[in-house]
Enzyme design. Structure first.
Site, PDB file in Angstrom:
ATOM      1  N   ASP A  62      19.424  -1.707 -42.968  1.00  0.00           N
ATOM      2  CA  ASP A  62      18.480  -1.458 -42.234  1.00  0.00           C
ATOM      3  C   ASP A  62      18.192   0.203 -41.853  1.00  0.00           C
ATOM      4  O   ASP A  62      19.346   0.718 -41.998  1.00  0.00           O
ATOM      5  CB  ASP A  62      18.110  -2.088 -41.011  1.00  0.00           C
ATOM      6  CG  ASP A  62      17.863  -3.586 -41.009  1.00  0.00           C
ATOM      7  OD1 ASP A  62      17.129  -3.914 -42.149  1.00  0.00           O
ATOM      8  OD2 ASP A  62      17.990  -4.436 -39.950  1.00  0.00           O
TER       9      ASP A  62
ATOM     10  N   LYS B  40      13.650  -1.162 -42.182  1.00  0.00           N
ATOM     11  CA  LYS B  40      12.579  -2.089 -41.226  1.00  0.00           C
ATOM     12  C   LYS B  40      12.433  -1.399 -39.945  1.00  0.00           C
ATOM     13  O   LYS B  40      13.617  -1.535 -39.224  1.00  0.00           O
ATOM     14  CB  LYS B  40      12.704  -3.482 -40.938  1.00  0.00           C
ATOM     15  CG  LYS B  40      11.996  -4.380 -41.134  1.00  0.00           C
ATOM     16  CD  LYS B  40      12.450  -5.651 -41.704  1.00  0.00           C
ATOM     17  CE  LYS B  40      13.723  -6.203 -41.301  1.00  0.00           C
ATOM     18  NZ  LYS B  40      13.859  -6.316 -39.911  1.00  0.00           N
TER      19      LYS B  40
ATOM     20  N   MET C 143      13.926  -2.563 -27.874  1.00  0.00           N
ATOM     21  CA  MET C 143      12.528  -2.401 -28.585  1.00  0.00           C
ATOM     22  C   MET C 143      11.431  -2.124 -27.324  1.00  0.00           C
ATOM     23  O   MET C 143      10.430  -2.395 -27.445  1.00  0.00           O
ATOM     24  CB  MET C 143      12.078  -3.233 -29.476  1.00  0.00           C
ATOM     25  CG  MET C 143      13.226  -3.635 -30.451  1.00  0.00           C
ATOM     26  SD  MET C 143      12.679  -4.810 -31.600  1.00  0.00           S
ATOM     27  CE  MET C 143      13.273  -6.316 -30.653  1.00  0.00           C
TER      28      MET C 143
HETATM   29  N1  SAH Z   1      20.336  -6.396 -33.973  1.00  0.00           N
HETATM   30  C1  SAH Z   1      20.472  -5.084 -32.901  1.00  0.00           C
HETATM   31  C2  SAH Z   1      18.946  -4.980 -32.556  1.00  0.00           C
HETATM   32  C3  SAH Z   1      17.812  -4.677 -33.323  1.00  0.00           C
HETATM   33  S1  SAH Z   1      16.224  -4.485 -32.549  1.00  0.00           S
HETATM   34  C4  SAH Z   1      21.394  -5.335 -31.702  1.00  0.00           C
HETATM   35  O1  SAH Z   1      22.137  -6.370 -31.905  1.00  0.00           O
HETATM   36  O2  SAH Z   1      21.679  -4.399 -31.454  1.00  0.00           O
HETATM   37  C5  SAH Z   1      16.360  -2.620 -32.431  1.00  0.00           C
HETATM   38  C6  SAH Z   1      16.529  -2.120 -31.072  1.00  0.00           C
HETATM   39  O3  SAH Z   1      17.851  -2.400 -30.790  1.00  0.00           O
HETATM   40  C7  SAH Z   1      15.819  -0.787 -30.746  1.00  0.00           C
HETATM   41  O4  SAH Z   1      14.754  -0.827 -30.497  1.00  0.00           O
HETATM   42  C8  SAH Z   1      16.877  -0.611 -29.437  1.00  0.00           C
HETATM   43  O5  SAH Z   1      16.212  -1.027 -28.327  1.00  0.00           O
HETATM   44  C9  SAH Z   1      18.032  -1.436 -29.763  1.00  0.00           C
HETATM   45  N2  SAH Z   1      19.193  -0.336 -30.317  1.00  0.00           N
HETATM   46  C10 SAH Z   1      19.694  -0.444 -31.490  1.00  0.00           C
HETATM   47  N3  SAH Z   1      20.795   0.361 -31.712  1.00  0.00           N
HETATM   48  C11 SAH Z   1      20.932   1.167 -30.521  1.00  0.00           C
HETATM   49  C12 SAH Z   1      21.788   2.228 -30.179  1.00  0.00           C
HETATM   50  N4  SAH Z   1      22.471   2.723 -30.829  1.00  0.00           N
HETATM   51  N5  SAH Z   1      21.350   2.709 -28.624  1.00  0.00           N
HETATM   52  C13 SAH Z   1      20.318   2.151 -27.932  1.00  0.00           C
HETATM   53  N6  SAH Z   1      19.807   0.914 -28.482  1.00  0.00           N
HETATM   54  C14 SAH Z   1      19.792   0.538 -29.582  1.00  0.00           C
END
Ligand code: SAH
Length: 266
Positions: free
Chosen positions: A51, A73, A185
């Protein structure tokens, strides 16, 4: 050889018996936060489908001979629809290859990992899930925000701030005294989210922290009250992936956290 080794399984006749799909959590960014199993699979896989949120430092671990496919995505910029990703995973595994489906954070937290596992199972393709550190946990550690605390929070919830029918979602009871709410998100909908929570009875001066780019060199921790959420996001120009952490735990050690936020923002 352990069950996680991505070497092709070859039958007695020398014909590849079939590949396998690993749904691997890449964590929030820093490669040091990968599990050993994830790191080993990433280095050895033949095909990696990743991703947009997977950190470039992690993609640098991929074997030079591997095929790297970006599913990229991102909200409203889908370059590969989910059904096409599912079909790709199944086709590559059926061709006998060992496939790593690499996702930011954990595959089963807002990662659509459930859909991909189902697609593999329906196609009769072997699939395994390797957990990763989800953004909430990565941010909590890096920003020193304990999501639970004996004196301040005994409940923690993860919600998606970008979903169909946000206003119909029932978040009542997820935020408030003794509770921590982590919103994934949520940046694009921050204004609607704050209004919704306030309309549900949360005090406008409830403390929160926005953690952007958690576990990455460019991490920032921004602090505000609920009523000022969208204002702080706009004024500080939050661009990277960010979570919103709402609750009393974000106000503990406020001065220390301010210092940390300043250091991180530099
Ligand atoms: N599977 C991922 C989440 C995917 S949804 C997990 O477990 O973290 C994508 C959202 O995750 C982003 O919009 C943000 O809200 C959060 N996110 C992902 N990486 C991040 C990071 N390094 N710092 C802060 N928020 C993050």
């Amino acid at each position: 050889m352990s069950q996680n080794d991505p070497a092709p399984r070859v039958s007695a006749s020398g014909v590849t018996a079939g590949g396998k799909v690993w749904l691997v959590g890449a964590g929030p960014g820093d490669p040091d936060l990968l599990t050993l199993r994830a790191a080993r699979l990433i280095m050895r896989a033949e095909v990696i489908v990743h991703d947009a949120l997977v950190d470039p430092r992690i993609l640098a671990l991929v074997s030079p001979s591997a095929r790297l496919v970006s599913a990229a995505k991102r909200r409203s910029r889908h370059t590969m629809p989910q059904h096409a990703i599912n079909a790709l995973l199944v086709a590559e595994a059926r061709a006998g290859r060992e496939v790593v489906r690499l996702k930011g954070g954990d595959p089963f937290i807002f990662g659509r990992g459930g859909e991909e596992v189902e697609a593999c199972r329906e196609a009769g393709v072997a699939v395994e899930v390797v957990p990763g550190i989800t953004a909430a946990m990565g941010a909590a550690a890096a920003a020193q925000l304990p999501l639970t605390h004996r004196d301040a929070a005994s409940v923690v919830s993860f919600v998606a701030g970008q979903c169909k029918g946000l206003t119909e979602q029932n978040w009542a009871g997820l935020a408030g005294a003794g509770r921590t709410l982590v919103i994934y998100m949520g940046v694009a909908n921050a204004d609607a989210i704050a209004r919704k929570l306030i309309a549900d009875g949360l005090a406008p001066d409830t403390p929160l922290a926005v953690v952007e780019n958690a576990a990455r060199p460019e991490m920032r921790v921004l602090r505000a009250h609920l009523a000022a959420l969208s204002q702080v996001i706009a004024s500080k120009g939050v661009q990277g992936p960010a979570i919103i952490v709402i609750g009393a735990i974000t106000a503990r050690g406020e001065n220390d956290l301010r210092m940390l936020a300043l250091e991180m923002a530099q």
